[in-house]
Design a protein around this motif. Structure first.
Motif, PDB file in Angstrom:
ATOM      1  N   ASN A  84       0.833  -1.193   0.000  1.00 39.10           N
ATOM      2  CA  ASN A  84       0.000   0.000   0.000  1.00 39.10           C
ATOM      3  C   ASN A  84       0.875   1.253   0.000  1.00 39.10           C
TER       4      ASN A  84
ATOM      5  N   GLY B  89      -0.586   4.532  -0.652  1.00 40.45           N
ATOM      6  CA  GLY B  89      -1.356   5.725  -0.340  1.00 40.45           C
ATOM      7  C   GLY B  89      -1.956   6.364  -1.580  1.00 40.45           C
TER       8      GLY B  89
ATOM      9  N   HIS C  30      -2.173  15.448   1.511  1.00 40.60           N
ATOM     10  CA  HIS C  30      -3.228  14.481   1.823  1.00 40.60           C
ATOM     11  C   HIS C  30      -4.536  14.852   1.126  1.00 40.60           C
TER      12      HIS C  30
END
Length: 295
Positions: free
Chosen positions: A65, A67, A187
């Motif tokens: 993973n 992101g 983010h």
């Protein structure tokens, strides 16, 4: 010419199947679909795509993973067609999406980015009208009933007052988005960061009013889960400070002021204060209050 459709996958397999089904249900066959699995546990999605057995569909699974930002990068790097969209794995394309995307690109080839018409749905797939969407779409977004191209400081000002774009629905020219990268550390606001960088570089954005995309808002989303603890707004403050400086250097004073004020972002934090006081921590309440007051 086909539309490159990418789905960066990490989440509910049922929603993911709905997203894939919506691609298969397009009125136009001029599409290619690539699913980039960010090492989500299980193999339900892989098996589902294998059962479909459509040569237009490619499945890629990452070993670990990485992101969402890294997955966005992977999607953009794999594009081969003139236009691409990176849709959410819980969103739905209405049957006319590919037709609208390709027609808009043909009619407005100068546009780097196309924002088609969007409807908002909830967890159950029902139409929803969250207050944040109503404010951005009716008070911040440029008005008009016909397709229109916007650019420059005027576009930057409106986006920095309130980001009225729906990232998963945006159609990009591959030759333009390939010249930019997502900023690390942003983010849930990395999409706005990329768009503002493109606008500063001269991007023209087409607003296409025909509704062809269903954007799902629900409490399990990456952005929603960070609201009550205040972490999203901490990240937003840092980005808006950067955006204000970038616009100032460009000579866009109005855009720089819009970034410094971040009015709708502060208003959003204010609306969350009562719920945070009831269900959040004192630190979360303090973070939301500081953001509301502009500190």
């Amino acid at each position: 010419m086909a539309l490159d459709i990418f789905i960066p996958y990490w989440g509910d397999p049922d929603y993911m199947r709905q997203a894939v089904d919506s691609v298969l249900a397009q009125n136009s066959d001029d599409w290619l679909l690539t699913v980039v699995d960010d090492a989500y546990p299980g193999d339900e999605v892989r098996r589902y795509l294998e059962e479909i057995n459509d040569p237009r569909i490619t499945y890629v699974r990452k070993e670990t993973n990485e992101g969402i930002t890294a997955n966005f990068r992977t999607c953009v790097s794999r594009a081969t067609q003139d236009t691409l969209v990176v849709m959410g794995c819980d969103d739905i394309l209405l049957p006319n999406f590919v037709d609208v995307a390709l027609r808009a690109h043909r009619d407005f080839p100068e546009a780097w980015i196309i924002q088609p018409g969007v409807e908002v749905i909830n967890e159950a797939g029902e139409n929803a009208r969250p207050i944040a969407d109503l404010v951005k779409q009716h008070l911040v977004k440029p008005h008009g009933s016909r397709p229109r191209v916007v650019s420059g400081e005027k576009l930057a000002v409106s986006l920095l007052h309130g980001d009225w774009l729906y990232w998963p629905s945006l159609i990009f020219r591959r030759d333009k988005i390939g010249n930019f990268d997502f900023r690390d550390g942003l983010h849930v606001i990395q999409d706005l960061g990329l768009i503002i960088d493109m606008v500063l570089a001269g991007a023209e954005l087409l607003i296409e009013p025909e509704v062809c995309f269903a954007y799902r808002r629900h409490t399990a989303s990456a952005s929603s889960s960070k609201l009550l603890d205040g972490s999203r707004f901490a990240g937003e403050r840092g980005y808006f400070e950067l955006a204000a400086e970038l616009c100032r250097k460009k000579g866009w004073r109005k855009a720089s002021r819009a970034a410094a004020l971040r009015l709708t972002s502060r208003a959003h934090a204010f609306l969350l204060l009562p719920n945070a006081a009831l269900h959040g921590s004192p630190a979360a309440v303090g973070s939301l209050l500081r953001h509301t007051l502009g500190n």
